[in-house]
Design an enzyme around this catalytic site. Structure first.
Site, mmCIF file in Angstrom:
data_model
loop_
_atom_site.group_PDB
_atom_site.id
_atom_site.type_symbol
_atom_site.label_atom_id
_atom_site.label_comp_id
_atom_site.label_asym_id
_atom_site.label_seq_id
_atom_site.Cartn_x
_atom_site.Cartn_y
_atom_site.Cartn_z
ATOM 1 N N CYS A 1 -42.764 83.041 -92.453
ATOM 2 C CA CYS A 1 -43.236 81.134 -91.762
ATOM 3 C C CYS A 1 -44.130 82.084 -90.886
ATOM 4 C CB CYS A 1 -42.240 79.716 -91.490
ATOM 5 S SG CYS A 1 -40.768 79.740 -92.672
ATOM 6 N N ARG B 1 -48.542 85.270 -93.072
ATOM 7 C CA ARG B 1 -46.999 84.974 -92.568
ATOM 8 C C ARG B 1 -46.329 84.025 -93.478
ATOM 9 N NH1 ARG B 1 -45.454 86.325 -87.010
ATOM 10 N NH2 ARG B 1 -43.247 85.544 -87.527
ATOM 11 N N TRP C 1 -42.327 79.920 -96.095
ATOM 12 C CA TRP C 1 -42.103 80.648 -96.436
ATOM 13 C C TRP C 1 -41.194 80.860 -96.980
ATOM 14 C CZ3 TRP C 1 -38.857 84.687 -97.270
ATOM 15 C CH2 TRP C 1 -39.118 85.078 -98.631
ATOM 16 N N ASN D 1 -38.665 79.035 -88.344
ATOM 17 C CA ASN D 1 -39.036 80.501 -88.951
ATOM 18 C C ASN D 1 -37.655 81.189 -88.636
ATOM 19 O OD1 ASN D 1 -39.918 82.739 -89.574
ATOM 20 N ND2 ASN D 1 -41.328 82.949 -87.982
ATOM 21 N N GLY D 2 -36.867 81.426 -89.860
ATOM 22 C CA GLY D 2 -35.947 82.092 -89.912
ATOM 23 C C GLY D 2 -34.882 81.889 -91.217
ATOM 24 N N GLU E 1 -45.995 104.627 -102.698
ATOM 25 C CA GLU E 1 -46.830 103.801 -101.803
ATOM 26 C C GLU E 1 -47.926 102.909 -102.967
ATOM 27 O OE1 GLU E 1 -46.846 102.221 -99.735
ATOM 28 O OE2 GLU E 1 -48.577 101.157 -99.592
ATOM 29 N N LYS F 1 -48.565 99.390 -103.616
ATOM 30 C CA LYS F 1 -49.465 99.000 -104.427
ATOM 31 C C LYS F 1 -49.770 97.775 -105.732
ATOM 32 C CE LYS F 1 -50.220 98.087 -100.349
ATOM 33 N NZ LYS F 1 -49.289 98.604 -99.981
ATOM 34 N N GLU G 1 -47.459 95.252 -106.451
ATOM 35 C CA GLU G 1 -47.433 93.679 -105.646
ATOM 36 C C GLU G 1 -48.592 92.714 -105.445
ATOM 37 O OE1 GLU G 1 -46.834 94.365 -101.186
ATOM 38 O OE2 GLU G 1 -48.691 96.369 -101.186
ATOM 39 N N HIS H 1 -34.129 112.322 -117.365
ATOM 40 C CA HIS H 1 -32.991 112.051 -116.152
ATOM 41 C C HIS H 1 -32.471 110.490 -116.914
ATOM 42 C CE1 HIS H 1 -31.476 116.004 -115.232
ATOM 43 N NE2 HIS H 1 -32.097 115.791 -114.271
ATOM 44 N N LYS I 1 -47.331 88.748 -94.446
ATOM 45 C CA LYS I 1 -47.541 89.840 -94.256
ATOM 46 C C LYS I 1 -46.283 89.974 -92.772
ATOM 47 C CE LYS I 1 -50.160 92.529 -92.972
ATOM 48 N NZ LYS I 1 -50.558 94.007 -93.763
HETATM 49 C C1 F6R Z 1 -46.586 96.443 -98.591
HETATM 50 C C2 F6R Z 1 -46.229 96.597 -97.051
HETATM 51 C C3 F6R Z 1 -44.783 95.983 -96.799
HETATM 52 C C4 F6R Z 1 -44.658 96.173 -95.495
HETATM 53 C C5 F6R Z 1 -42.816 96.162 -94.940
HETATM 54 C C6 F6R Z 1 -42.645 96.247 -93.568
HETATM 55 O O1 F6R Z 1 -47.860 96.367 -98.683
HETATM 56 O O2 F6R Z 1 -46.912 96.251 -96.423
HETATM 57 O O3 F6R Z 1 -43.682 97.142 -97.574
HETATM 58 O O4 F6R Z 1 -44.651 97.648 -94.859
HETATM 59 O O5 F6R Z 1 -42.466 94.501 -94.990
HETATM 60 O O6 F6R Z 1 -43.804 95.587 -92.929
HETATM 61 P P1 F6R Z 1 -43.474 96.225 -91.268
HETATM 62 O O7 F6R Z 1 -44.465 97.435 -91.926
HETATM 63 O O8 F6R Z 1 -44.540 94.715 -90.685
HETATM 64 O O9 F6R Z 1 -42.224 96.648 -90.836
#
Ligand code: F6R
Length: 610
Positions: free
Chosen positions: A2, A27, A80, A106-107, A487, A491, A494, A510, A605
């Site tokens: 948020c 956010r 969010w 927020n929280g 990774e 990608k 998501e 397995h 984010k």
């Molecule tokens: C995926 C992504 C998330 C962040 C995760 C940690 O593309 O960006 O998985 O890596 O939420 O976020 P930070 O790095 O800000 O602690």
């Protein structure tokens, strides 16, 4: 998560709040709202489900109907959802039953159900399903006629985390705020004062920014800010070093921030390595402090979430191989779920782009409580993790806007390489030619990233055309290639919403191999020379069950189906190149599936709730 913004001053607040929310929308973006003191001193509120643009439309409609949202003090919020579906009635600001308090939050208030039940039994009527509304109602219930005192008495009743922005209807033009575990900043500008959950919303107005610490409160007027501690005593504060490199990001000619950020990787990695590796000499600056008495480090733990944890998975392997230290990569959210055997001989490396991820921050605090050395790898200066760890190595990715990380991930890897190599050098586990070869490879890395991006775009598009219509995909690899596969699969899932899983290539037989059907896409990463032959066998096992193979390798001798050939690099650095075509694949698939690439559904984010 948020986003919170607040302003009081000489200017019209609505444009300032809306522009601030624009900066914070990453956010959370399921609903947004504003509350303002009108010139007559009453409180007006406007909320809308959906993106910020929906709120902007509502503001415009209101203006066209002659009912302008006017006023010079107010709060804004972009949500969010944690409790209660995304909807207008669950959008912030929330108001107490008699309208004494309007708040943004927020929280998570963890004891909200008990508080709500108690107040409902007393006859308080709730209008939303949120945990936040209990705070507004509780403030009203405990109101003393002095908002600062009421706030001081209310906060101890709340369990969980919060950054709160508060309007008290008896004090037009005044904002209150408080925080526990969720970040909150306040600032002075030329025309007034501001509060925000993130510096990005403040930097267009000022560099005079103050960080509220856990348990602190503040009162903001057009003239200035007063800070209080948890007992209500006034405190003094100095401004923080606001992130110097943060400037409002522009997409330029790119359709999406993610695509732009993919292309920014060579420069970001170059910038990150520059202070750490000068003339092939490693020097970690402040980070050296975490490595004092290197023989005393008996264990390393890499902590992070999501992609940052994937970086830790790379770190774990490199630390063991280079430094000879037992190492693990732990999901920060799991780290606190059980007792870990950590002590002053443990080096905990916390990896976080935002520096505000709640799980990572809590893991850092636990590590510090246990006496471990803590070193963070963070992109945002002044962030909680950067401030609270013993020392910090900054990635120089610049502002990353797309929710799916690319350039932050790559710069985190670069720091991990430098950190492990330096520790190996100090411990004497790696010296001479091997170290020189590694540093030579590291120096060449930014150029190789550039070359890979140049050569991989066309084949990644071809891959995407074959893969985008599928609903499931698998990514496999061994060792560092498995870390890269983790990774790559994240990608893809998501941003394109294709279900994708990464497996250690040897694990398929397995159980997982039963999921493969005719045409199931399997992306194989074969870049770690010592294990490519084995991964190739695993890929053949997949093909024998009808899987469609997509292969990444830097070994010209391998000749695999739909092969993308990557530049040869130092074997420990290969993740930095193999991840790139997978980023492009995810991006292209998401584009073909017409997904909202920069703001994938349900994500945000900065994840500031546990
Ligand atoms: C995926 C992504 C998330 C962040 C995760 C940690 O593309 O960006 O998985 O890596 O939420 O976020 P930070 O790095 O800000 O602690």
């Amino acid at each position: 998560m948020c986003g919170i913004i607040g302003y009081t001053g000489l200017e019209e607040a609505t444009p300032i709040l809306l522009d601030g929310l624009e900066q914070l929308e990453y956010r959370g973006y399921d609903s947004a709202g504003l509350a303002l003191f009108t010139p007559g001193g009453s409180l007006q509120r406007l909320r809308a489900k959906g993106r910020l643009s929906a709120l902007r439309d509502r503001v415009r409609e209101q203006a066209e109907s002659g009912a302008d949202l006017r006023g010079t003090a107010g709060l804004g919020h972009t949500r969010w959802a944690t409790h209660g579906e995304p909807s207008e009635r669950n959008a912030h600001p929330h108001r107490s039953a008699n309208g004494l308090y309007s708040i943004v939050h927020n929280g998570i208030i963890e004891n909200f159900e008990a508080l709500r039940a108690e107040m409902e039994a007393e006859g308080v009527a709730f209008t939303s399903e949120t945990d936040t509304e209990v705070v507004a109602q509780l403030l009203e219930k405990l109101d003393t006629g002095d908002a600062r005192e009421t706030l001081r008495r209310t906060l101890p009743h709340l369990e969980g985390s919060f950054a709160l922005g508060i309007l008290y209807h008896s004090e037009p033009g005044v904002l209150y705020c408080a925080r526990r575990q969720s970040p909150l900043l306040v600032a002075r500008s030329q025309s007034g004062t501001l509060l925000a959950s993130d510096a990005a919303a403040l930097l267009p107005h000022t560099r005079s920014i103050f960080r509220l610490e856990d348990g602190e409160m503040a009162r903001l007027t057009a003239e200035g800010i007063t800070f209080f501690d948890g007992k209500g005593n006034e405190t003094a504060k100095s401004p923080i070093e606001a992130a110097r490199h943060v400037t409002a990001a522009e997409k330029g000619a790119y359709a999406h921030f993610m695509r732009k950020e993919i292309d920014e990787q060579p420069e970001a990695v170059r910038r990150t390595l520059e202070p750490l590796l000068r003339s092939r000499q490693l020097q970690l600056g402040e980070g050296e402090r975490a490595l004092h008495d290197p023989g005393d480090i008996h264990r390393m733990i890499f902590l992070g979430c999501g992609s940052a944890w994937h970086v830790g998975c790379v770190g774990r392997i490199i630390a063991e191989e280079l430094c000879g230290i037992p190492a693990s990569a732990e999901l920060a959210s799991e780290f606190r779920a059980q007792k870990s055997a950590i002590n002053s001989h443990t080096l905990c490396v916390i990896v976080s782009q935002s520096g505000e991820t709640a799980d990572s921050l809590m893991a850092l605090r636990l590590a510090a409580e246990c006496g471990a050395r803590t070193l963070s790898i963070v992109n945002v200066e002044g962030s909680s993790i950067a401030e609270e760890s013993d020392c910090v190595l900054f990635t120089k990715a610049g502002l990353e806007v797309a929710v799916a990380t690319t350039k932050a991930y790559s710069t985190q890897l670069a720091v991990i390489y430098a950190l492990c190599a330096r520790l190996a050098q100090l411990r004497g586990t790696w010296s001479g030619d091997s170290l020189a070869a590694f540093l030579h490879g590291l120096t060449a890395l930014p150029d190789q990233i550039e070359e890979t991006l140049r050569t991989c775009e066309a084949p990644a598009i071809a891959w995407a055309q074959e893969l985008a219509a599928n609903e499931h995909a698998y990514f496999i690899g061994r060792s560092l290639d498995h870390a890269a596969a983790l990774e790559g699969s994240l990608k893809l899932k998501e941003i394109s919403y294709i279900h994708a899983e990464a497996y250690a290539a040897g694990e398929l037989k397995h159980g997982t191999i039963s999921l493969l059907e005719s045409g199931t896409p399997v992306v194989g990463v074969c870049c770690r020379q010592s294990v490519t032959a084995k991964t190739k066998n695993n890929l053949e096992e997949c093909a024998a069950r009808g899987a469609k193979l997509f292969c990444l390798t830097n070994d010209t001798a391998l000749r695999l189906p739909r092969q993308i050939l990557l530049p040869r690099c130092h074997t420990l650095l290969a993740t930095s190149l193999s991840v790139l075509p997978m980023q492009l694949l995810a991006y292209k698939c998401a584009e073909l599936r017409k997904c909202d690439i920069d703001k994938p559904r349900s994500l945000a984010k900065s994840v500031t709730v546990e």
